[in-house]
Design a protein around this motif. Structure first.
Motif, short mmCIF file in Angstrom:
data_model
loop_
_atom_site.label_atom_id
_atom_site.label_comp_id
_atom_site.label_asym_id
_atom_site.label_seq_id
_atom_site.Cartn_x
_atom_site.Cartn_y
_atom_site.Cartn_z
N MET A 1 39.68 -1.02 30.46
CA MET A 1 40.59 -0.75 31.57
C MET A 1 40.28 -1.67 32.74
O MET A 1 39.13 -1.79 33.15
CB MET A 1 40.46 0.71 32.02
N ASN A 2 41.31 -2.33 33.25
CA ASN A 2 41.14 -3.21 34.38
C ASN A 2 41.61 -2.54 35.67
O ASN A 2 42.19 -1.46 35.66
CB ASN A 2 41.90 -4.52 34.16
N TYR A 3 41.36 -3.22 36.79
CA TYR A 3 41.72 -2.71 38.11
C TYR A 3 42.52 -3.77 38.84
O TYR A 3 42.20 -4.96 38.76
CB TYR A 3 40.45 -2.32 38.89
N VAL A 4 43.55 -3.32 39.56
CA VAL A 4 44.44 -4.25 40.25
C VAL A 4 44.50 -3.88 41.72
O VAL A 4 44.30 -2.73 42.12
CB VAL A 4 45.86 -4.23 39.65
N SER A 5 44.81 -4.88 42.54
CA SER A 5 44.94 -4.66 43.97
C SER A 5 46.24 -3.94 44.29
O SER A 5 47.29 -4.24 43.69
CB SER A 5 44.90 -5.99 44.72
N THR A 6 46.18 -3.01 45.23
CA THR A 6 47.38 -2.30 45.65
C THR A 6 48.40 -3.22 46.31
O THR A 6 49.57 -2.85 46.43
CB THR A 6 47.01 -1.18 46.65
N ARG A 7 47.96 -4.40 46.73
CA ARG A 7 48.88 -5.31 47.43
C ARG A 7 49.28 -6.53 46.59
O ARG A 7 50.13 -7.31 47.00
CB ARG A 7 48.25 -5.77 48.75
N ASP A 8 48.65 -6.66 45.42
CA ASP A 8 49.01 -7.75 44.52
C ASP A 8 48.46 -7.41 43.13
O ASP A 8 47.32 -7.70 42.82
CB ASP A 8 48.42 -9.09 44.99
N ALA A 15 36.18 -3.16 35.96
CA ALA A 15 35.65 -2.09 36.81
C ALA A 15 34.40 -2.56 37.53
O ALA A 15 34.22 -2.29 38.73
CB ALA A 15 35.35 -0.85 35.97
N ALA A 16 33.52 -3.25 36.82
CA ALA A 16 32.27 -3.73 37.42
C ALA A 16 32.56 -4.68 38.58
O ALA A 16 31.91 -4.62 39.63
CB ALA A 16 31.40 -4.42 36.37
N THR A 33 44.43 0.46 36.03
CA THR A 33 45.74 0.12 35.47
C THR A 33 46.36 1.27 34.70
O THR A 33 47.54 1.23 34.36
CB THR A 33 45.62 -1.11 34.54
N GLU A 34 45.58 2.30 34.40
CA GLU A 34 46.11 3.51 33.77
C GLU A 34 45.19 4.67 34.14
O GLU A 34 44.06 4.47 34.58
CB GLU A 34 46.17 3.35 32.25
N ILE A 35 45.69 5.88 33.98
CA ILE A 35 44.89 7.07 34.24
C ILE A 35 44.62 7.76 32.91
O ILE A 35 45.56 8.21 32.24
CB ILE A 35 45.61 8.02 35.22
N PRO A 36 43.35 7.83 32.50
CA PRO A 36 43.02 8.46 31.22
C PRO A 36 43.40 9.93 31.21
O PRO A 36 43.38 10.59 32.26
CB PRO A 36 41.51 8.25 31.10
N GLN A 37 43.74 10.45 30.04
CA GLN A 37 44.22 11.82 29.93
C GLN A 37 43.17 12.75 29.33
O GLN A 37 42.42 12.37 28.43
CB GLN A 37 45.48 11.86 29.07
N LEU A 38 43.13 13.97 29.85
CA LEU A 38 42.27 15.02 29.32
C LEU A 38 43.13 16.04 28.59
O LEU A 38 44.07 16.60 29.17
CB LEU A 38 41.52 15.73 30.46
#
Length: 497
Positions: A1-8, A15-16, A33-38
Protein backbone atom coordinates in the motif's frame (compact mmCIF):
# COMPACT_ATOMS: atom_id res chain seq x y z
CA UNK A 1 0.00 0.00 0.00
CA UNK A 2 1.33 3.39 -0.99
CA UNK A 3 0.60 6.89 0.33
CA UNK A 4 -0.28 9.97 -1.69
CA UNK A 5 -0.33 13.68 -0.94
CA UNK A 6 -3.72 15.27 -0.31
CA UNK A 7 -2.69 18.08 -2.66
CA UNK A 8 -1.11 16.02 -5.44
CA UNK A 9 -2.01 12.33 -5.61
CA UNK A 10 0.59 11.77 -8.32
CA UNK A 11 3.11 11.99 -5.47
CA UNK A 12 3.00 8.37 -4.28
CA UNK A 13 5.45 6.88 -1.77
CA UNK A 14 5.79 3.95 0.61
CA UNK A 15 4.53 3.96 4.18
CA UNK A 16 8.10 4.09 5.47
CA UNK A 17 8.88 7.12 3.31
CA UNK A 18 5.67 8.86 4.45
CA UNK A 19 6.57 8.32 8.10
CA UNK A 20 10.20 9.35 7.62
CA UNK A 21 9.33 12.65 5.94
CA UNK A 22 6.17 13.46 7.92
CA UNK A 23 4.69 15.95 5.47
CA UNK A 24 4.61 16.11 1.67
CA UNK A 25 6.87 18.64 -0.07
CA UNK A 26 3.80 20.45 -1.41
CA UNK A 27 2.51 20.92 2.13
CA UNK A 28 -0.07 18.17 1.77
CA UNK A 29 -0.64 15.29 4.16
CA UNK A 30 -0.08 11.67 3.23
CA UNK A 31 -3.09 9.35 2.99
CA UNK A 32 -3.22 5.62 2.22
CA UNK A 33 -4.28 4.73 -1.32
CA UNK A 34 -6.91 2.38 0.11
CA UNK A 35 -8.50 1.58 3.46
CA UNK A 36 -8.14 -2.07 4.50
CA UNK A 37 -11.34 -3.82 5.53
CA UNK A 38 -12.16 -5.71 8.72
CA UNK A 39 -14.68 -8.55 8.45
CA UNK A 40 -16.72 -9.84 11.38
CA UNK A 41 -14.31 -12.76 11.50
CA UNK A 42 -11.36 -10.35 11.71
CA UNK A 43 -12.97 -8.47 14.59
CA UNK A 44 -13.77 -11.74 16.39
CA UNK A 45 -10.10 -12.72 16.07
CA UNK A 46 -9.00 -9.33 17.43
CA UNK A 47 -11.29 -9.85 20.43
CA UNK A 48 -9.02 -12.71 21.51
CA UNK A 49 -5.91 -10.52 21.52
CA UNK A 50 -4.63 -8.01 24.05
CA UNK A 51 -4.12 -4.36 23.14
CA UNK A 52 -0.58 -4.95 21.88
CA UNK A 53 -1.80 -7.66 19.52
CA UNK A 54 -4.68 -5.56 18.26
CA UNK A 55 -2.40 -2.59 17.61
CA UNK A 56 0.15 -4.65 15.66
CA UNK A 57 -2.64 -6.21 13.58
CA UNK A 58 -4.28 -2.88 12.64
CA UNK A 59 -0.94 -1.22 11.84
CA UNK A 60 0.06 -4.18 9.70
CA UNK A 61 -2.96 -3.63 7.47
CA UNK A 62 -1.81 -0.08 6.71
CA UNK A 63 1.99 -0.37 6.90
CA UNK A 64 2.57 -3.11 4.36
CA UNK A 65 6.33 -2.54 4.11
CA UNK A 66 6.72 -3.53 7.77
CA UNK A 67 6.73 -7.18 8.80
CA UNK A 68 4.31 -8.62 11.34
CA UNK A 69 7.28 -9.50 13.54
CA UNK A 70 8.54 -5.90 13.49
CA UNK A 71 5.17 -4.46 14.45
CA UNK A 72 4.63 -7.02 17.20
CA UNK A 73 8.02 -6.13 18.68
CA UNK A 74 7.27 -2.41 18.44
CA UNK A 75 3.88 -2.85 20.11
CA UNK A 76 5.39 -4.92 22.91
CA UNK A 77 7.90 -2.14 23.64
CA UNK A 78 5.51 0.78 23.14
CA UNK A 79 2.72 -0.60 25.31
CA UNK A 80 4.74 -2.45 27.93
CA UNK A 81 2.91 -2.98 31.21
CA UNK A 82 5.39 -0.85 33.13
CA UNK A 83 4.69 2.12 30.84
CA UNK A 84 0.90 1.94 31.05
CA UNK A 85 0.39 0.80 34.61
CA UNK A 86 -0.62 -2.74 33.69
CA UNK A 87 -1.91 -4.85 30.83
CA UNK A 88 -5.13 -2.86 30.28
CA UNK A 89 -3.55 -0.26 28.03
CA UNK A 90 -6.74 1.62 27.14
CA UNK A 91 -9.37 0.86 29.83
CA UNK A 92 -13.03 1.16 28.88
CA UNK A 93 -14.98 2.43 31.91
CA UNK A 94 -18.77 2.10 32.01
CA UNK A 95 -20.12 5.49 33.10
CA UNK A 96 -23.76 4.42 32.94
CA UNK A 97 -25.86 2.13 30.76
CA UNK A 98 -24.95 2.84 27.18
CA UNK A 99 -22.18 5.35 27.93
CA UNK A 100 -18.52 4.43 28.19
CA UNK A 101 -15.34 6.38 28.87
CA UNK A 102 -12.31 5.19 26.90
CA UNK A 103 -9.37 6.19 29.11
CA UNK A 104 -6.41 6.87 26.86
CA UNK A 105 -4.16 8.51 29.44
CA UNK A 106 -2.54 5.71 31.41
CA UNK A 107 0.82 6.08 29.63
CA UNK A 108 4.03 7.73 30.80
CA UNK A 109 2.87 11.34 30.24
CA UNK A 110 -0.78 10.87 31.30
CA UNK A 111 -2.28 11.97 27.97
CA UNK A 112 -3.78 10.16 24.98
CA UNK A 113 -0.83 11.23 22.85
CA UNK A 114 1.18 8.42 24.48
CA UNK A 115 -0.94 5.90 22.57
CA UNK A 116 0.74 7.08 19.37
CA UNK A 117 3.96 8.68 20.54
CA UNK A 118 5.26 5.60 22.33
CA UNK A 119 4.90 3.79 18.99
CA UNK A 120 6.12 6.52 16.61
CA UNK A 121 9.82 6.44 17.59
CA UNK A 122 9.94 2.73 16.68
CA UNK A 123 8.14 3.34 13.39
CA UNK A 124 10.28 6.35 12.53
CA UNK A 125 13.68 4.83 13.26
CA UNK A 126 12.70 1.71 11.30
CA UNK A 127 11.42 3.88 8.44
CA UNK A 128 14.71 5.77 8.27
CA UNK A 129 16.56 2.48 7.86
CA UNK A 130 14.09 1.15 5.28
CA UNK A 131 14.45 4.29 3.16
CA UNK A 132 18.25 4.34 3.44
CA UNK A 133 18.25 7.68 5.25
CA UNK A 134 21.65 8.27 6.90
CA UNK A 135 21.01 11.76 8.24
CA UNK A 136 19.84 12.51 11.76
CA UNK A 137 16.07 13.02 11.90
CA UNK A 138 15.15 16.35 13.50
CA UNK A 139 11.65 16.05 14.91
CA UNK A 140 9.82 19.38 15.06
CA UNK A 141 6.69 19.52 17.22
CA UNK A 142 4.13 22.24 17.81
CA UNK A 143 2.06 21.49 20.89
CA UNK A 144 -1.05 22.79 22.61
CA UNK A 145 0.12 20.99 25.73
CA UNK A 146 0.07 17.20 25.56
CA UNK A 147 1.80 16.31 22.29
CA UNK A 148 4.99 18.09 23.37
CA UNK A 149 5.65 16.07 26.49
CA UNK A 150 4.54 12.81 24.89
CA UNK A 151 6.89 13.38 21.95
CA UNK A 152 9.77 14.41 24.20
CA UNK A 153 9.29 11.29 26.30
CA UNK A 154 9.01 9.02 23.29
CA UNK A 155 12.08 10.35 21.48
CA UNK A 156 14.36 11.12 24.43
CA UNK A 157 17.80 9.66 23.69
CA UNK A 158 16.49 7.68 20.69
CA UNK A 159 19.52 7.12 18.46
CA UNK A 160 19.54 9.00 15.16
CA UNK A 161 17.01 11.60 16.27
CA UNK A 162 16.79 15.08 17.76
CA UNK A 163 13.58 16.72 18.88
CA UNK A 164 12.53 20.36 19.26
CA UNK A 165 9.17 21.21 20.85
CA UNK A 166 7.44 24.59 20.54
CA UNK A 167 4.56 25.53 22.85
CA UNK A 168 2.48 28.73 23.38
CA UNK A 169 4.05 30.46 26.38
CA UNK A 170 0.73 31.18 28.12
CA UNK A 171 -1.37 28.46 26.51
CA UNK A 172 -0.62 25.33 28.54
CA UNK A 173 -1.37 24.25 32.10
CA UNK A 174 1.20 24.53 34.88
CA UNK A 175 1.70 20.77 34.96
CA UNK A 176 1.96 20.53 31.16
CA UNK A 177 4.65 23.20 31.11
CA UNK A 178 6.54 21.59 33.99
CA UNK A 179 6.48 18.25 32.20
CA UNK A 180 8.12 19.79 29.13
CA UNK A 181 10.70 22.11 30.65
CA UNK A 182 12.04 19.42 33.00
CA UNK A 183 12.40 16.79 30.26
CA UNK A 184 15.59 14.73 30.42
CA UNK A 185 17.57 13.54 27.40
CA UNK A 186 20.60 14.61 25.44
CA UNK A 187 18.74 15.09 22.16
CA UNK A 188 15.87 17.34 23.29
CA UNK A 189 15.13 21.07 23.21
CA UNK A 190 12.04 23.05 24.26
CA UNK A 191 11.05 26.54 23.17
CA UNK A 192 8.09 28.75 24.13
CA UNK A 193 6.49 30.98 21.50
CA UNK A 194 4.73 34.26 22.26
CA UNK A 195 1.32 33.51 20.79
CA UNK A 196 -1.17 30.66 20.64
CA UNK A 197 -0.99 27.10 19.33
CA UNK A 198 -1.93 28.11 15.80
CA UNK A 199 1.02 30.52 15.83
CA UNK A 200 3.31 27.70 16.94
CA UNK A 201 1.93 25.29 14.35
CA UNK A 202 2.20 27.81 11.52
CA UNK A 203 5.73 28.69 12.59
CA UNK A 204 6.81 25.05 12.53
CA UNK A 205 5.32 24.59 9.06
CA UNK A 206 7.36 27.62 8.02
CA UNK A 207 10.57 25.74 8.86
CA UNK A 208 9.43 22.73 6.80
CA UNK A 209 8.98 24.91 3.73
CA UNK A 210 11.98 27.23 4.20
CA UNK A 211 14.62 26.22 1.68
CA UNK A 212 17.48 27.91 3.51
CA UNK A 213 16.68 26.10 6.75
CA UNK A 214 16.41 22.76 4.96
CA UNK A 215 19.72 23.38 3.20
CA UNK A 216 21.43 24.40 6.43
CA UNK A 217 20.25 21.24 8.19
CA UNK A 218 21.26 19.05 5.26
CA UNK A 219 24.79 20.49 5.35
CA UNK A 220 24.96 19.40 9.00
CA UNK A 221 23.74 15.90 8.23
CA UNK A 222 20.17 16.46 9.44
CA UNK A 223 16.72 16.11 7.90
CA UNK A 224 13.30 17.23 9.11
CA UNK A 225 10.41 15.11 10.31
CA UNK A 226 7.36 15.64 12.50
CA UNK A 227 5.67 14.01 15.48
CA UNK A 228 2.45 15.99 15.11
CA UNK A 229 -0.59 14.20 13.72
CA UNK A 230 0.27 15.51 10.26
CA UNK A 231 2.66 12.51 10.29
CA UNK A 232 0.84 9.31 9.29
CA UNK A 233 3.03 7.38 11.75
CA UNK A 234 1.43 9.43 14.52
CA UNK A 235 -2.15 9.05 13.32
CA UNK A 236 -2.18 5.35 12.35
CA UNK A 237 -1.58 3.95 15.87
CA UNK A 238 -4.63 5.86 17.11
CA UNK A 239 -6.97 3.84 14.90
CA UNK A 240 -6.29 0.77 17.02
CA UNK A 241 -7.86 2.04 20.21
CA UNK A 242 -11.26 2.55 18.62
CA UNK A 243 -11.16 -0.97 17.20
CA UNK A 244 -10.03 -2.21 20.60
CA UNK A 245 -12.91 -0.44 22.39
CA UNK A 246 -15.41 -2.22 20.14
CA UNK A 247 -13.72 -5.53 20.90
CA UNK A 248 -13.91 -4.83 24.64
CA UNK A 249 -17.64 -4.12 24.38
CA UNK A 250 -18.14 -7.39 22.53
CA UNK A 251 -16.10 -9.33 25.08
CA UNK A 252 -18.22 -7.93 27.91
CA UNK A 253 -21.43 -8.84 26.17
CA UNK A 254 -22.55 -5.21 26.16
CA UNK A 255 -23.12 -5.40 22.41
CA UNK A 256 -23.38 -8.13 19.79
CA UNK A 257 -21.28 -8.39 16.64
CA UNK A 258 -22.55 -5.87 14.12
CA UNK A 259 -24.28 -3.63 16.65
CA UNK A 260 -23.61 0.05 16.01
CA UNK A 261 -21.92 2.40 18.44
CA UNK A 262 -21.29 6.15 18.47
CA UNK A 263 -17.95 7.75 19.26
CA UNK A 264 -17.56 11.19 20.85
CA UNK A 265 -14.13 12.81 20.77
CA UNK A 266 -12.82 16.09 22.24
CA UNK A 267 -10.55 17.41 19.51
CA UNK A 268 -8.98 20.57 18.13
CA UNK A 269 -6.65 19.40 15.41
CA UNK A 270 -9.13 16.72 14.22
CA UNK A 271 -6.59 13.90 14.33
CA UNK A 272 -8.15 11.93 17.20
CA UNK A 273 -11.61 11.83 15.66
CA UNK A 274 -10.16 11.19 12.20
CA UNK A 275 -8.63 8.00 13.62
CA UNK A 276 -12.16 6.95 14.61
CA UNK A 277 -13.32 7.73 11.08
CA UNK A 278 -10.65 5.39 9.72
CA UNK A 279 -11.88 2.68 12.10
CA UNK A 280 -15.40 3.24 10.81
CA UNK A 281 -14.25 3.02 7.18
CA UNK A 282 -12.40 -0.21 7.98
CA UNK A 283 -15.66 -1.80 9.06
CA UNK A 284 -16.15 -1.05 12.74
CA UNK A 285 -19.89 -0.25 12.91
CA UNK A 286 -19.68 3.34 14.13
CA UNK A 287 -22.92 5.21 13.44
CA UNK A 288 -22.13 8.79 14.45
CA UNK A 289 -18.83 10.55 15.02
CA UNK A 290 -19.50 13.37 17.50
CA UNK A 291 -16.88 16.11 17.37
CA UNK A 292 -16.62 18.00 20.69
CA UNK A 293 -15.06 21.46 20.87
CA UNK A 294 -14.56 24.17 23.47
CA UNK A 295 -15.19 27.88 22.85
CA UNK A 296 -12.79 27.69 19.91
CA UNK A 297 -15.68 26.12 18.04
CA UNK A 298 -14.46 26.39 14.46
CA UNK A 299 -15.20 22.69 13.89
CA UNK A 300 -18.70 22.93 15.34
CA UNK A 301 -19.45 25.81 13.00
CA UNK A 302 -18.03 23.81 10.08
CA UNK A 303 -20.46 20.96 10.70
CA UNK A 304 -23.46 23.16 11.49
CA UNK A 305 -22.94 25.60 8.62
CA UNK A 306 -22.94 22.95 5.95
CA UNK A 307 -19.23 22.96 5.31
CA UNK A 308 -17.85 26.47 5.76
CA UNK A 309 -14.58 26.53 7.68
CA UNK A 310 -13.70 29.99 8.96
CA UNK A 311 -10.81 30.63 11.34
CA UNK A 312 -11.35 34.40 11.21
CA UNK A 313 -12.62 34.70 14.76
CA UNK A 314 -11.38 35.51 18.26
CA UNK A 315 -9.01 32.98 19.78
CA UNK A 316 -10.04 31.88 23.28
CA UNK A 317 -7.62 30.67 25.93
CA UNK A 318 -9.69 28.09 27.82
CA UNK A 319 -9.37 25.57 30.65
CA UNK A 320 -9.17 22.84 27.99
CA UNK A 321 -6.00 24.18 26.31
CA UNK A 322 -5.21 21.13 24.18
CA UNK A 323 -8.24 22.10 22.09
CA UNK A 324 -7.38 25.79 21.82
CA UNK A 325 -6.90 25.49 18.08
CA UNK A 326 -8.43 27.27 15.08
CA UNK A 327 -6.51 25.51 12.28
CA UNK A 328 -7.56 21.86 12.33
CA UNK A 329 -4.88 20.32 10.13
CA UNK A 330 -6.31 16.82 9.83
CA UNK A 331 -9.60 18.03 8.39
CA UNK A 332 -7.62 18.18 5.15
CA UNK A 333 -7.32 14.39 5.15
CA UNK A 334 -11.06 13.96 5.66
CA UNK A 335 -11.84 16.27 2.73
CA UNK A 336 -9.46 14.28 0.54
CA UNK A 337 -11.00 10.94 1.47
CA UNK A 338 -14.69 11.85 1.25
CA UNK A 339 -14.19 13.67 -2.07
CA UNK A 340 -12.82 10.54 -3.70
CA UNK A 341 -9.19 11.68 -3.48
CA UNK A 342 -9.89 14.97 -5.24
CA UNK A 343 -6.45 16.51 -4.78
CA UNK A 344 -7.18 19.54 -6.95
CA UNK A 345 -10.17 20.45 -4.78
CA UNK A 346 -8.21 20.01 -1.56
CA UNK A 347 -5.26 22.04 -2.86
CA UNK A 348 -7.64 24.86 -3.81
CA UNK A 349 -9.40 24.80 -0.42
CA UNK A 350 -6.11 24.87 1.47
CA UNK A 351 -4.94 27.76 -0.72
CA UNK A 352 -8.11 29.65 0.22
CA UNK A 353 -7.55 28.89 3.90
CA UNK A 354 -4.01 30.20 3.72
CA UNK A 355 -4.95 33.36 1.83
CA UNK A 356 -8.34 34.26 3.31
CA UNK A 357 -8.67 32.13 6.45
CA UNK A 358 -11.80 30.36 5.22
CA UNK A 359 -13.26 28.01 2.64
CA UNK A 360 -16.53 26.24 1.83
CA UNK A 361 -16.60 22.66 0.59
CA UNK A 362 -18.83 21.62 -2.31
CA UNK A 363 -22.35 20.58 -1.27
CA UNK A 364 -22.00 16.96 -2.43
CA UNK A 365 -18.80 16.55 -0.43
CA UNK A 366 -20.34 17.97 2.71
CA UNK A 367 -23.40 15.77 2.30
CA UNK A 368 -21.15 12.75 2.82
CA UNK A 369 -19.48 14.39 5.83
CA UNK A 370 -22.73 15.58 7.40
CA UNK A 371 -24.26 12.11 7.28
CA UNK A 372 -21.49 10.76 9.49
CA UNK A 373 -20.42 13.64 11.77
CA UNK A 374 -22.08 15.82 14.40
CA UNK A 375 -20.47 18.85 16.02
CA UNK A 376 -20.99 20.50 19.37
CA UNK A 377 -19.19 22.73 21.87
CA UNK A 378 -19.36 24.02 25.43
CA UNK A 379 -17.75 26.90 27.30
CA UNK A 380 -15.61 26.89 30.44
CA UNK A 381 -18.58 27.37 32.77
CA UNK A 382 -20.35 24.33 31.33
CA UNK A 383 -17.10 22.36 31.42
CA UNK A 384 -16.67 23.00 35.14
CA UNK A 385 -20.32 22.20 35.81
CA UNK A 386 -19.86 18.87 34.03
CA UNK A 387 -16.74 18.01 36.04
CA UNK A 388 -18.64 18.67 39.28
CA UNK A 389 -21.70 16.76 38.13
CA UNK A 390 -19.69 13.71 37.04
CA UNK A 391 -17.90 13.58 40.36
CA UNK A 392 -20.95 14.26 42.54
CA UNK A 393 -23.35 11.93 40.75
CA UNK A 394 -21.13 9.19 39.33
CA UNK A 395 -17.93 9.52 41.38
CA UNK A 396 -16.00 9.87 38.13
CA UNK A 397 -13.17 12.43 38.08
CA UNK A 398 -12.74 13.89 34.60
CA UNK A 399 -10.26 16.34 33.16
CA UNK A 400 -11.36 19.48 31.35
CA UNK A 401 -11.21 17.94 27.87
CA UNK A 402 -13.14 14.79 28.75
CA UNK A 403 -15.77 16.98 30.41
CA UNK A 404 -16.22 18.91 27.16
CA UNK A 405 -16.91 15.64 25.35
CA UNK A 406 -19.34 14.43 28.02
CA UNK A 407 -21.30 17.69 27.87
CA UNK A 408 -21.40 17.73 24.07
CA UNK A 409 -22.54 14.10 24.03
CA UNK A 410 -25.29 14.77 26.61
CA UNK A 411 -26.51 17.70 24.52
CA UNK A 412 -26.47 15.53 21.38
CA UNK A 413 -28.43 12.73 23.06
CA UNK A 414 -31.02 15.16 24.43
CA UNK A 415 -31.39 16.89 21.07
CA UNK A 416 -31.66 13.74 18.95
CA UNK A 417 -33.00 11.07 21.29
CA UNK A 418 -30.22 8.79 20.00
CA UNK A 419 -29.54 6.09 22.62
CA UNK A 420 -26.95 4.17 20.61
CA UNK A 421 -24.18 2.90 22.94
CA UNK A 422 -21.50 5.60 22.90
CA UNK A 423 -17.77 5.61 23.59
CA UNK A 424 -16.41 8.95 24.84
CA UNK A 425 -12.66 9.41 24.43
CA UNK A 426 -10.98 10.57 27.64
CA UNK A 427 -7.79 12.28 26.59
CA UNK A 428 -5.92 13.27 29.76
CA UNK A 429 -5.61 12.67 33.46
CA UNK A 430 -7.47 15.25 35.56
CA UNK A 431 -4.22 15.76 37.48
CA UNK A 432 -2.74 17.51 34.43
CA UNK A 433 -5.26 20.33 34.95
CA UNK A 434 -5.37 20.56 38.73
CA UNK A 435 -6.23 24.24 38.98
CA UNK A 436 -9.31 23.99 36.79
CA UNK A 437 -10.51 20.69 38.27
CA UNK A 438 -10.05 21.89 41.88
CA UNK A 439 -11.97 25.06 41.05
CA UNK A 440 -14.71 23.09 39.32
CA UNK A 441 -15.16 20.96 42.43
CA UNK A 442 -15.60 24.05 44.58
CA UNK A 443 -12.11 24.17 46.08
CA UNK A 444 -9.80 27.11 46.51
CA UNK A 445 -6.58 26.66 44.56
CA UNK A 446 -3.53 26.81 46.83
CA UNK A 447 -0.30 27.34 44.88
CA UNK A 448 0.57 26.83 41.25
CA UNK A 449 3.02 23.92 41.18
CA UNK A 450 3.12 20.23 42.04
CA UNK A 451 1.52 20.94 45.43
CA UNK A 452 -1.74 21.10 43.47
CA UNK A 453 -1.44 17.38 42.82
CA UNK A 454 -1.69 16.72 46.54
CA UNK A 455 -4.56 19.16 46.90
CA UNK A 456 -6.63 17.42 44.21
CA UNK A 457 -5.81 14.03 45.71
CA UNK A 458 -6.90 15.18 49.16
CA UNK A 459 -10.17 16.57 47.77
CA UNK A 460 -11.13 13.50 45.76
CA UNK A 461 -9.19 10.51 47.02
CA UNK A 462 -8.09 9.81 43.44
CA UNK A 463 -4.52 8.51 43.16
CA UNK A 464 -1.88 10.83 41.71
CA UNK A 465 -0.43 9.24 38.56
CA UNK A 466 3.16 8.20 39.24
CA UNK A 467 4.66 10.14 36.27
CA UNK A 468 3.15 13.38 37.60
CA UNK A 469 4.10 12.71 41.22
CA UNK A 470 7.70 12.31 39.99
CA UNK A 471 7.72 15.97 38.84
CA UNK A 472 8.04 17.19 42.42
CA UNK A 473 11.46 18.73 43.00
CA UNK A 474 12.57 18.65 39.36
CA UNK A 475 14.38 21.75 38.12
CA UNK A 476 13.51 23.29 34.72
CA UNK A 477 16.11 22.81 32.00
CA UNK A 478 14.62 25.05 29.32
CA UNK A 479 13.56 28.69 29.53
CA UNK A 480 13.83 29.95 25.92
CA UNK A 481 10.98 32.22 24.79
CA UNK A 482 10.82 33.70 21.28
CA UNK A 483 8.51 35.68 19.02
CA UNK A 484 6.94 33.52 16.34
CA UNK A 485 8.58 35.64 13.63
CA UNK A 486 11.98 34.49 14.87
CA UNK A 487 11.37 30.75 14.66
CA UNK A 488 13.82 30.25 11.80
CA UNK A 489 16.58 31.37 14.14
CA UNK A 490 15.94 28.31 16.31
CA UNK A 491 17.07 25.99 13.52
CA UNK A 492 20.64 26.67 14.66
CA UNK A 493 19.77 25.18 18.05
CA UNK A 494 19.20 21.81 16.44
CA UNK A 495 22.86 21.64 15.55
CA UNK A 496 23.78 22.38 19.15
CA UNK A 497 21.71 19.61 20.74
Amino acid sequence: MNYVSTRDKKLSISAAKAIATGIAPDGGLYCPTEIPQLTAEDIAALCKKNYRGRSADILGRFLTDFTAEELEQFAARAYADEKFGGSDTAPLVKLEDGTYILELWHGPTCAFKDMALQMLPHLLTASLKKTGEQRTACILVATSGDTGKAALDGFADVEGTKIMVYYPVDGVSTIQKLQMVTQRGNNVQVCAIRGNFDDAQSAVKKIFTDKDSIRKLDEQGMTLSSANSINWGRLAPQIAYYVSAYCDMLNRGDIQMGDAINVCVPTGNFGNILAAYFAKQMGVPIAKLICASNENNVLTDFFRSGGTYDRNRPFHTTISPSMDILISSNLERLLFLVSGYNDAMVADLMKQLNETGKYSVPADVFETIGSQFEGGFCDDVQTKQTIAQLFDEKKYLADTHTAVAVKVYEDYRERTGDTTPTVIASTASPFKFCQSVISALGGTVSGDGTELLDQLHDMTGAPIPAPLAALSGLKPRFDLVIDRENILNTVDLLGQI
